[in-house]
Motif scaffolding. Sequence first.
Motif, mmCIF file in Angstrom:
data_model
loop_
_atom_site.group_PDB
_atom_site.id
_atom_site.type_symbol
_atom_site.label_atom_id
_atom_site.label_comp_id
_atom_site.label_asym_id
_atom_site.label_seq_id
_atom_site.Cartn_x
_atom_site.Cartn_y
_atom_site.Cartn_z
ATOM 1 N N LEU A 31 3.096 -17.879 43.602
ATOM 2 C CA LEU A 31 2.580 -18.301 44.898
ATOM 3 C C LEU A 31 3.762 -18.269 45.856
ATOM 4 O O LEU A 31 4.771 -18.925 45.632
ATOM 5 C CB LEU A 31 2.009 -19.713 44.793
ATOM 6 N N ALA A 80 -4.598 -12.784 48.984
ATOM 7 C CA ALA A 80 -4.955 -14.146 49.392
ATOM 8 C C ALA A 80 -5.234 -14.966 48.143
ATOM 9 O O ALA A 80 -5.842 -14.489 47.182
ATOM 10 C CB ALA A 80 -6.177 -14.113 50.302
ATOM 11 N N ALA A 81 -4.796 -16.214 48.178
ATOM 12 C CA ALA A 81 -4.994 -17.109 47.032
ATOM 13 C C ALA A 81 -5.651 -18.398 47.520
ATOM 14 O O ALA A 81 -5.400 -18.861 48.624
ATOM 15 C CB ALA A 81 -3.652 -17.425 46.381
ATOM 16 N N LYS A 82 -6.492 -18.962 46.677
ATOM 17 C CA LYS A 82 -7.140 -20.236 46.983
ATOM 18 C C LYS A 82 -6.723 -21.247 45.919
ATOM 19 O O LYS A 82 -6.617 -20.906 44.739
ATOM 20 C CB LYS A 82 -8.653 -20.102 46.918
ATOM 21 N N ALA A 83 -6.544 -22.460 46.329
ATOM 22 C CA ALA A 83 -6.272 -23.535 45.358
ATOM 23 C C ALA A 83 -7.564 -23.882 44.644
ATOM 24 O O ALA A 83 -8.642 -23.955 45.264
ATOM 25 C CB ALA A 83 -5.713 -24.756 46.078
ATOM 26 N N LEU A 84 -7.473 -24.077 43.344
ATOM 27 C CA LEU A 84 -8.638 -24.496 42.563
ATOM 28 C C LEU A 84 -8.780 -26.011 42.657
ATOM 29 O O LEU A 84 -7.800 -26.735 42.601
ATOM 30 C CB LEU A 84 -8.478 -24.066 41.108
ATOM 31 N N LYS A 85 -9.991 -26.445 42.809
ATOM 32 C CA LYS A 85 -10.233 -27.898 42.897
ATOM 33 C C LYS A 85 -10.905 -28.395 41.651
ATOM 34 O O LYS A 85 -11.611 -27.776 40.985
ATOM 35 C CB LYS A 85 -11.086 -28.212 44.107
ATOM 36 N N SER A 132 1.429 -20.898 50.930
ATOM 37 C CA SER A 132 0.367 -21.797 50.470
ATOM 38 C C SER A 132 -0.944 -21.065 50.215
ATOM 39 O O SER A 132 -1.786 -21.546 49.458
ATOM 40 C CB SER A 132 0.157 -22.926 51.475
ATOM 41 N N ASP A 133 -1.104 -19.881 50.818
ATOM 42 C CA ASP A 133 -2.356 -19.141 50.662
ATOM 43 C C ASP A 133 -2.152 -17.677 50.258
ATOM 44 O O ASP A 133 -3.054 -16.865 50.398
ATOM 45 C CB ASP A 133 -3.166 -19.212 51.950
ATOM 46 N N ARG A 134 -0.953 -17.324 49.758
ATOM 47 C CA ARG A 134 -0.667 -15.943 49.351
ATOM 48 C C ARG A 134 -0.017 -15.953 47.972
ATOM 49 O O ARG A 134 0.828 -16.794 47.687
ATOM 50 C CB ARG A 134 0.289 -15.244 50.321
#
Length: 77
Positions: free
Chosen positions: A15, A72-77, A18-20
Amino acid sequence: FKERETGRITVELNLFQSDRAELVIHDDGPGYEGEQSATGMGSRLIRAIAAQLGNDYSYASDNGTRFAIRFAAKALK
């Protein structure tokens, strides 16, 4: 790994914002002659995946072959 019984492949997922994210695949083979000459299944898969993820990728001959794709990356919840 042409004319060798062993070789090394490393895979990293980093990472860098924060979003890449960046996926890096590196091997210690003979190197890569350039994307224009790549007609094999692996090269076609790489181009197809890169196109789906935004087409931000690069190749380099760096003591073998180094492929990096940024997406693009997303945080997993």
